[in-house]
Design a protein around this motif. Structure first.
Motif, short mmCIF file in Angstrom:
data_model
loop_
_atom_site.label_atom_id
_atom_site.label_comp_id
_atom_site.label_asym_id
_atom_site.label_seq_id
_atom_site.Cartn_x
_atom_site.Cartn_y
_atom_site.Cartn_z
N ASN A 6 8.48 -2.15 2.57
CA ASN A 6 8.22 -1.18 3.63
C ASN A 6 8.95 0.14 3.34
O ASN A 6 10.15 0.16 3.04
N GLY A 7 8.21 1.26 3.39
CA GLY A 7 8.78 2.58 3.15
C GLY A 7 8.70 3.06 1.73
O GLY A 7 9.04 4.22 1.45
N THR A 8 8.27 2.21 0.80
CA THR A 8 8.16 2.58 -0.60
C THR A 8 6.82 3.27 -0.87
O THR A 8 5.78 2.77 -0.44
N LYS A 81 2.88 -0.77 14.28
CA LYS A 81 4.28 -0.63 14.67
C LYS A 81 4.87 0.65 14.08
O LYS A 81 5.61 1.38 14.76
N THR A 82 4.53 0.94 12.83
CA THR A 82 5.03 2.16 12.19
C THR A 82 4.54 3.39 12.93
O THR A 82 5.28 4.37 13.10
N THR A 83 3.30 3.37 13.40
CA THR A 83 2.76 4.50 14.15
C THR A 83 3.58 4.77 15.41
O THR A 83 3.88 5.93 15.73
N GLU A 84 3.96 3.74 16.09
CA GLU A 84 4.78 3.92 17.29
C GLU A 84 6.16 4.49 16.93
O GLU A 84 6.70 5.34 17.65
N LEU A 85 6.73 4.06 15.81
CA LEU A 85 8.01 4.60 15.36
C LEU A 85 7.88 6.07 14.97
O LEU A 85 8.77 6.88 15.25
N VAL A 86 6.77 6.43 14.33
CA VAL A 86 6.52 7.82 13.97
C VAL A 86 6.47 8.68 15.23
O VAL A 86 7.11 9.73 15.34
N ALA A 152 16.73 11.91 8.97
CA ALA A 152 16.83 11.11 10.19
C ALA A 152 15.50 10.44 10.52
O ALA A 152 15.46 9.27 10.92
N PHE A 153 14.41 11.17 10.33
CA PHE A 153 13.09 10.62 10.65
C PHE A 153 12.74 9.43 9.76
O PHE A 153 12.31 8.38 10.27
N PHE A 158 11.19 4.26 8.89
CA PHE A 158 10.94 3.38 7.75
C PHE A 158 12.17 2.65 7.23
O PHE A 158 12.06 1.85 6.31
N GLY A 159 13.33 2.96 7.79
CA GLY A 159 14.55 2.32 7.31
C GLY A 159 15.03 2.85 5.97
O GLY A 159 15.82 2.18 5.30
#
Length: 256
Positions: A6-8, A81-86, A152-153, A158-159
């Motif tokens: 995740n995040g790569t 889930k990523t969309t909500e975090l964005v 920070a974002f 994405f951790g």
């Protein structure tokens, strides 16, 4: 089959106003071939670029009114889930999560500084099958006009952990998944032309940066930044493709 944490960065593609011209340019530059177009109704005629038979990038038609660019996709374990975090961390959603047949699930965002990128939740298509070798993506860079907000974002959404690149004096950072550096962050400010927005830039590996620069210009591209040797990194240049898309090329320095 490649899998990405995740995040790569796991995929790149380009939307072109002239698909055949784009295929010819990158075919001549990197020795890429293309697959047959996918179903028009479901994919818009999307194709895969192949290097030695392995998928390295995607090619589709340009969206009306959008510039021609290489889009970087970050791997997402869960695109919804990523969309909500964005959203909750100041990002913008341009394309809500959507299934691409059984290939995977995608969405398109911009970070708080305006850099656009995508996410890819793997299905049958797990991302690039070749990375780091000549003719494939070797590195991804976030050029940003607000590096603090960007760091920070991407940490929150994405951790990704940011650390200063040794010796860069705050002018370059590495985004990492655990111990693995997966992308760079280049702060851009008043010393850069105002027309350069925050963006994700794709860098492709080559065996000979100078020869690739010459080849690109002969094929109709141009040079954005001349080739130079970067300590511990390799020989790097930035080019512009035939439809105005920026990208980098790098001959990596030998491993110590």
């Amino acid at each position: 089959m490649a899998t990405y944490a995740n995040g790569t960065p796991d995929w790149v593609d380009i939307g072109s106003p002239d698909i055949e011209a784009t295929a010819a340019f990158y075919g001549g530059l990197f020795g890429w071939t293309t697959t047959e177009p996918g179903p028009v109704e479901e994919t818009g005629g999307y194709r895969m670029f192949l290097k030695d038979g392995r998928m390295v990038a995607g090619l589709g038609p340009a969206q009306e009114g959008m510039p021609t660019v290489w889009t970087t996709y970050l791997a997402a374990d869960d695109a919804d889930k990523t969309t909500e975090l964005v959203k909750s961390n100041g990002g913008m959603v341009f394309v809500e999560p959507m299934d691409v047949m059984d290939a995977g699930r995608m969405a398109i965002f911009a970070d708080p500084a305006g850099a656009m990128f995508g996410v890819w939740q793997a299905g049958q298509h797990t991302g690039a099958e070749l990375k780091g070798a000549a003719g494939s993506v070797v590195w991804s860079e976030l050029w940003t006009r607000d590096s603090d907000a960007a760091k920070a974002f991407y940490a929150a959404a994405f951790g990704l952990e940011a650390s200063e690149f040794p010796g860069s004096d705050g002018q370059y950072f590495i985004l990492s998944v655990g111990e693995d550096g997966v992308a760079g962050v280049l702060p851009i400010g008043d010393e850069h032309p105002a027309e350069i927005p925050s963006n994700w830039t794709t860098i492709f590996a080559t065996d000979d940066t100078d020869a690739t620069v010459a080849k690109a210009t002969s094929l109709g591209g141009s040079v954005m930044r001349e080739a130079e040797d970067m300590d511990e990194v390799g020989r790097l240049a930035y080019l512009i493709g035939p439809h105005g898309e920026p990208f980098g090329i790098l001959t990596p320095a030998p491993m110590p």
